[in-house]
Write a protein that holds these residues in place. Structure first.
Motif, short mmCIF file in Angstrom:
data_model
loop_
_atom_site.label_atom_id
_atom_site.label_comp_id
_atom_site.label_asym_id
_atom_site.label_seq_id
_atom_site.Cartn_x
_atom_site.Cartn_y
_atom_site.Cartn_z
N ASP A 73 0.81 -1.21 0.00
CA ASP A 73 0.00 0.00 0.00
C ASP A 73 0.85 1.27 0.00
O ASP A 73 0.58 2.21 -0.75
N TYR A 74 1.88 1.29 0.83
CA TYR A 74 2.70 2.50 0.94
C TYR A 74 3.46 2.76 -0.36
O TYR A 74 3.51 3.89 -0.84
N TRP A 77 1.19 4.20 -2.99
CA TRP A 77 0.96 5.63 -2.80
C TRP A 77 2.17 6.44 -3.26
O TRP A 77 2.02 7.45 -3.96
N LYS A 98 2.51 6.70 -7.06
CA LYS A 98 1.49 7.52 -7.73
C LYS A 98 1.54 8.99 -7.33
O LYS A 98 0.87 9.83 -7.95
N ASN A 99 2.34 9.31 -6.32
CA ASN A 99 2.35 10.69 -5.83
C ASN A 99 3.73 11.35 -5.85
O ASN A 99 3.81 12.56 -5.69
N ILE A 119 -6.42 4.13 -1.72
CA ILE A 119 -5.13 4.39 -1.05
C ILE A 119 -4.24 5.27 -1.92
O ILE A 119 -3.65 6.25 -1.45
N ALA A 120 -4.13 4.93 -3.20
CA ALA A 120 -3.24 5.68 -4.10
C ALA A 120 -3.66 7.14 -4.24
O ALA A 120 -2.81 8.02 -4.38
N CYS A 121 -4.96 7.39 -4.17
CA CYS A 121 -5.47 8.75 -4.39
C CYS A 121 -5.74 9.50 -3.09
O CYS A 121 -6.20 10.64 -3.11
N LYS A 160 -1.17 10.26 2.54
CA LYS A 160 -0.07 9.32 2.76
C LYS A 160 -0.45 8.31 3.84
O LYS A 160 -0.87 8.69 4.93
#
Length: 222
Positions: A32-33, A36, A39-40, A190-192, A195
């Motif tokens: 998950d981390y 993120w 994508k950021n 999670i991606a959007c 953090k």
């Protein structure tokens, strides 16, 4: 003769095909981390395809160039998931077996990780192949509830406690479509989102195996 890794990497070119999508199927296999972060934040400026990836690329090409009946190779797809997000991927092999399509992927691995994956399996494989099967059903295909990993082992060493070979055909039981939809929706959220508080990436991979560590808040200690 080039004796440094940078020299070798400078000759290696990726054959990645940008499908112009919000997410690739393999994005959803990430922790998950890391999802993120990917994508950021921006990738490392000096990020290059490594030699192992280049070997994998050669194995893929050899498979692609080998004529086979009832097999579609390197099938690229793009699914409109909702009003804001699209999902894409390239399936190494679609094999027609017993009146159904079977999603298949080629993996090249070093001996030690291959032994572990052969023995215990990998959640990433289940997720990746399950998304491929889900996507093909969106295309109207009748798809099997199992997938196949073609595992090629680099630097293979025989282990008396394992029947793993230099090449292994591994059957993978797949998630159903409802489970895939739930996973995709959770990962997109999670991606959007903000953090994640939990850093679930394995620490030993951060330094040498992450393409984002130069900008990652966790690795930098921010």
């Amino acid at each position: 003769i080039m004796k440094n890794r940078d020299g070798i990497n400078s000759m290696i070119k990726s054959d990645y095909f940008d499908k112009q999508v919000s997410f690739s199927a393999t994005d959803f296999t990430q922790q998950d981390y890391k999802l993120w972060v990917s994508k950021n934040l921006e990738k490392n400026k000096d990020d290059k395809q490594g030699f192992k990836a280049f070997v994998g690329q050669l194995v893929h090409k050899a498979s692609y160039d080998t004529p086979e009946i009832d097999v579609i190779k390197e099938f690229s797809f793009k699914i409109v998931h909702d009003l804001e997000h699209t999902i894409g991927g390239s399936i190494d092999r679609l094999s027609f077996i017993d009146d159904m399509w079977v999603v298949e992927d080629i993996k090249t691995m070093g001996n030690f990780p291959a032994q572990k994956a052969y023995k215990d399996g990998k959640e990433e494989w289940v997720i990746q192949l399950s998304i491929y099967a889900w996507a093909m059903r969106k295309y109207g295909l009748k798809v099997s509830n199992y997938g196949v990993i073609h595992q090629y082992v680099m630097g293979y060493q025989k282990n008396k406690n394992s029947d793993m070979q230099e090449y292994n055909r591994i059957i993978i039981d797949l998630m159903d479509d409802a489970q895939v939809e739930d996973l995709i929706n959770r990962k997109i959220s999670i991606a959007c989102g903000d953090k994640p508080l939990l850093v679930d990436c394995p620490k030993f991979l951060c330094k040498d195996y992450c393409s984002y560590n130069q900008n990652c808040p966790s690795y930098k200690g921010d």
